[in-house]
Motif scaffolding. Structure first.
Motif: not given
Length: 193
Positions: A29-30, A42-44, A155-157, A186-187
């Motif tokens: 899921x993530x 690009x995650x926002x 998944x957007x941590x 987080x990365x």
């Protein structure tokens, strides 16, 4: 005493059952999804800080190997509507990368409403977010191919951590080809999903 031990053993068995069953489901899921050839991701994210009358925006741009190309934290004033700040996160993220000669881009947000609105071909000009949606759609023309998709909060941590950091930022902080230590965990966690 024996009932306490029995209860503890029962709880341990229940815990093991939940963690072994939900682990693969949670990871799928993530987990990082492989990018199509020549795409960047690009995650926002955009939380609000009501007590400060402020909001934050976080953005991270990565390549197919998950290498961080750009990260940004930006503070926004007087934004209290959660959907508005999520739309604004997409807009600012695009503004950060539009001049980078990127031809193919995947944008990920953990706000399903924003993703569905941006993927909806029927534009509603009377919504409270109409002007921001129009600005986003205008910037999307700068790219050859753009996909906007939903990702779980887990998944957007990295973007979320950057957005939470923005409460300390007066204007904007950006890093190119690197990042600050406060998001290194987080990365790292993101690379393990």
């Amino acid at each position: 005493m024996s009932s306490t031990i029995e209860h503890a053993i029962l709880m341990l068995h229940l815990f093991k059952g939940v963690t072994t069953q939900s682990g693969p489901v949670l990871n799928s899921f993530c987990a990082w999804k492989a990018l199509p050839a020549d795409f960047l991701k690009l995650n926002v994210d955009g939380p609000t800080f009501h007590h400060l009358h402020k909001a934050g925006i976080g953005a991270v741009l990565r390549d197919q190997a998950r290498k961080v190309l750009m990260v940004a934290s930006k503070g926004e004033r007087e934004v209290v509507d959660p959907e508005m700040i999520e739309f604004l996160a997409v807009l600012r993220g695009l503004q950060f990368v539009v001049y980078m000669s990127i031809s193919q881009l995947i944008i990920e947000s953990d706000c399903l409403f924003v993703v569905s609105q941006l993927n909806d071909s029927e534009f509603v000009a009377i919504s409270p977010w109409a002007s921001i949606i129009a600005d986003i759609r205008h910037l999307l023309f700068a790219f050859l191919d753009v996909k906007i998709s939903h990702v779980s909060r887990l998944g957007n941590g990295v973007a979320h951590k950057l957005a939470r950091h923005a409460w300390e930022v007066e204007s904007i902080q950006m890093w190119w080809e690197g990042f600050s230590n406060f998001i290194s965990q987080a990365i790292w966690l993101d690379s393990r999903l």
